[in-house]
Scaffold this active site. Structure first.
Site, PDB file in Angstrom:
ATOM      1  N   ARG A  18       0.805  -1.221   0.000  1.00 61.54           N
ATOM      2  CA  ARG A  18       0.000   0.000   0.000  1.00 61.54           C
ATOM      3  C   ARG A  18       0.838   1.273   0.000  1.00 61.54           C
ATOM      4  O   ARG A  18       0.297   2.370   0.021  1.00 61.54           O
ATOM      5  CB  ARG A  18      -0.931   0.008   1.220  1.00 61.54           C
ATOM      6  CG  ARG A  18      -2.131  -0.892   1.065  1.00 61.54           C
ATOM      7  CD  ARG A  18      -2.994  -0.381  -0.097  1.00 61.54           C
ATOM      8  NE  ARG A  18      -4.131  -1.234  -0.337  1.00 61.54           N
ATOM      9  CZ  ARG A  18      -5.343  -0.999   0.155  1.00 61.54           C
ATOM     10  NH1 ARG A  18      -5.566   0.020   0.939  1.00 61.54           N
ATOM     11  NH2 ARG A  18      -6.331  -1.820  -0.124  1.00 61.54           N
ATOM     12  N   HIS A  43      15.283  -9.852   6.386  1.00 61.77           N
ATOM     13  CA  HIS A  43      16.030 -10.347   5.215  1.00 61.77           C
ATOM     14  C   HIS A  43      15.772  -9.415   4.030  1.00 61.77           C
ATOM     15  O   HIS A  43      14.916  -9.683   3.195  1.00 61.77           O
ATOM     16  CB  HIS A  43      15.575 -11.779   4.896  1.00 61.77           C
ATOM     17  CG  HIS A  43      16.399 -12.459   3.854  1.00 61.77           C
ATOM     18  ND1 HIS A  43      16.636 -13.813   3.866  1.00 61.77           N
ATOM     19  CD2 HIS A  43      17.036 -11.992   2.747  1.00 61.77           C
ATOM     20  CE1 HIS A  43      17.388 -14.145   2.824  1.00 61.77           C
ATOM     21  NE2 HIS A  43      17.633 -13.055   2.130  1.00 61.77           N
ATOM     22  N   ARG A  45      16.109  -7.988   0.483  1.00 57.77           N
ATOM     23  CA  ARG A  45      16.633  -8.451  -0.806  1.00 57.77           C
ATOM     24  C   ARG A  45      16.914  -7.231  -1.683  1.00 57.77           C
ATOM     25  O   ARG A  45      16.394  -6.148  -1.410  1.00 57.77           O
ATOM     26  CB  ARG A  45      15.632  -9.409  -1.462  1.00 57.77           C
ATOM     27  CG  ARG A  45      15.498 -10.698  -0.658  1.00 57.77           C
ATOM     28  CD  ARG A  45      14.521 -11.696  -1.250  1.00 57.77           C
ATOM     29  NE  ARG A  45      14.265 -12.762  -0.292  1.00 57.77           N
ATOM     30  CZ  ARG A  45      14.943 -13.903  -0.217  1.00 57.77           C
ATOM     31  NH1 ARG A  45      15.921 -14.151  -1.067  1.00 57.77           N
ATOM     32  NH2 ARG A  45      14.647 -14.810   0.700  1.00 57.77           N
ATOM     33  N   GLU A  73      19.653 -11.073   7.628  1.00 59.44           N
ATOM     34  CA  GLU A  73      20.049 -12.136   6.695  1.00 59.44           C
ATOM     35  C   GLU A  73      20.160 -11.565   5.297  1.00 59.44           C
ATOM     36  O   GLU A  73      19.488 -10.589   4.980  1.00 59.44           O
ATOM     37  CB  GLU A  73      18.957 -13.204   6.574  1.00 59.44           C
ATOM     38  CG  GLU A  73      18.453 -13.795   7.814  1.00 59.44           C
ATOM     39  CD  GLU A  73      17.276 -14.729   7.531  1.00 59.44           C
ATOM     40  OE1 GLU A  73      17.062 -15.591   8.370  1.00 59.44           O
ATOM     41  OE2 GLU A  73      16.582 -14.598   6.497  1.00 59.44           O
ATOM     42  N   THR A 103      12.776 -17.110  -2.803  1.00 53.28           N
ATOM     43  CA  THR A 103      13.131 -17.303  -1.396  1.00 53.28           C
ATOM     44  C   THR A 103      14.400 -18.141  -1.350  1.00 53.28           C
ATOM     45  O   THR A 103      14.771 -18.767  -2.346  1.00 53.28           O
ATOM     46  CB  THR A 103      11.983 -17.975  -0.615  1.00 53.28           C
ATOM     47  OG1 THR A 103      12.318 -18.014   0.768  1.00 53.28           O
ATOM     48  CG2 THR A 103      11.697 -19.385  -1.119  1.00 53.28           C
ATOM     49  N   HIS A 194      13.728 -21.996   7.841  1.00 53.36           N
ATOM     50  CA  HIS A 194      13.027 -22.112   6.556  1.00 53.36           C
ATOM     51  C   HIS A 194      11.979 -23.202   6.617  1.00 53.36           C
ATOM     52  O   HIS A 194      12.287 -24.358   6.868  1.00 53.36           O
ATOM     53  CB  HIS A 194      13.956 -22.335   5.357  1.00 53.36           C
ATOM     54  CG  HIS A 194      13.525 -21.516   4.174  1.00 53.36           C
ATOM     55  ND1 HIS A 194      12.432 -21.830   3.414  1.00 53.36           N
ATOM     56  CD2 HIS A 194      14.002 -20.349   3.670  1.00 53.36           C
ATOM     57  CE1 HIS A 194      12.277 -20.907   2.485  1.00 53.36           C
ATOM     58  NE2 HIS A 194      13.201 -19.991   2.622  1.00 53.36           N
ATOM     59  N   ASP A 195      10.745 -22.775   6.416  1.00 57.11           N
ATOM     60  CA  ASP A 195       9.585 -23.671   6.366  1.00 57.11           C
ATOM     61  C   ASP A 195       9.280 -24.357   7.692  1.00 57.11           C
ATOM     62  O   ASP A 195       8.591 -25.381   7.716  1.00 57.11           O
ATOM     63  CB  ASP A 195       9.746 -24.701   5.238  1.00 57.11           C
ATOM     64  CG  ASP A 195       9.778 -24.029   3.878  1.00 57.11           C
ATOM     65  OD1 ASP A 195       8.741 -23.458   3.485  1.00 57.11           O
ATOM     66  OD2 ASP A 195      10.845 -24.036   3.232  1.00 57.11           O
TER      67      ASP A 195
END
Ligand code: PXP
Length: 242
Positions: A18, A43, A45, A73, A103, A194-195
């Site tokens: 937004r 993290h 990017r 990260e 990812t 992760h996951d």
């Protein structure tokens, strides 16, 4: 007890959708910490599609206020290294992500990247920043990570999550256990991420209680939508008791 570092990226993604500051990663982080989470992970990017570089500095202030750790990260680009050196998070987790990667999906090849990794470790450790390297559980070269001066490895847990309660789950979990023993024998500490989610986390921690910290984002945010943040953070803290 294994520490819970909440990854705030998904909140930043909603915010960016937004163009304003709602939801606010600062407010959400504070809420998690007030409910007992032990730290915050971010993290960024290169395209800043969720976490932005300026979030590192505002979350540094939040973590200082609550006296908890900030973990940043990412791929160690020159820009991210500079931001990390300026903001001084408690931990910098180096991840071998390509710029447009959806990812993180694998750990480092330590041998191939040892010059780059050592350069980053040598630059940030003197500032009091712990360095963790994202690692595959079946990587045979943890020795190299130790030699170049890493403090920790973050075990990439997608293969565990993917096989959880399926046919190969015991073999994979055994692989993670062996990896953790190898790392600990070398004097490397361990994180994981992760996951991970409320379904698969407790079994992992029960088998590998030496994990210092898990960083969890995607599932935790979805679970917050389903169950509410108070319930979810409470359940994670319970699961981390093993
Ligand atoms: N660790 C690393 C290195 C990551 O890149 C991510 C995702 O940003 C996580 C942990 C957290 O993964 P998840 O969002 O699936 O909990």
């Amino acid at each position: 007890m294994t520490q819970l570092s909440v990854n705030i990226n998904k909140i930043a993604l909603l915010r960016n959708s937004r163009g304003r500051d709602y939801p606010d990663p600062i407010g959400f982080s504070k809420r998690c910490l007030e409910l007992g989470a032990h730290g915050i992970t971010l993290h960024p990017r290169p395209d800043q599609r969720h976490a932005r570089y300026d979030d590192i500095f505002s979350l540094r202030k939040v973590c200082d206020q609550y006296q908890v750790e900030l973990n940043v990260e990412g791929y160690p680009s020159d820009l991210l290294i500079q931001k990390v050196m300026d903001a001084k998070p408690d931990q910098f987790t180096l991840v071998p992500d390509a710029p447009n990667q959806l990812t993180s999906d694998h750990g480092w090849d330590f041998k191939k990247n040892q010059d780059l990794l050592k350069k980053v470790i040598d630059a940030v450790q003197p500032l009091g920043i712990r360095v963790s390297l994202f690692a595959d559980y079946n990587n045979p070269d943890y020795q190299v990570a130790k030699e170049i001066g890493a403090d920790r490895l973050e075990l990439y847990t997608e293969p565990y999550a993917e096989t959880y309660e399926k046919q190969d789950s015991e073999i994979v979990l055994e692989g993670f256990l062996n990896a953790s023993k190898k790392a600990l024998d070398l004097g490397l500490e361990l994180n994981a991420g992760h996951d991970l989610n409320l379904e698969n986390l407790q079994a992992f921690i029960k088998h590998i209680p030496s994990i210092k910290e898990v960083s969890i984002g995607h599932a935790l945010i979805v679970e917050c939508l389903e169950m509410g943040i108070e319930t979810v953070i409470g359940k994670y803290l319970e699961a981390l008791k093993g």
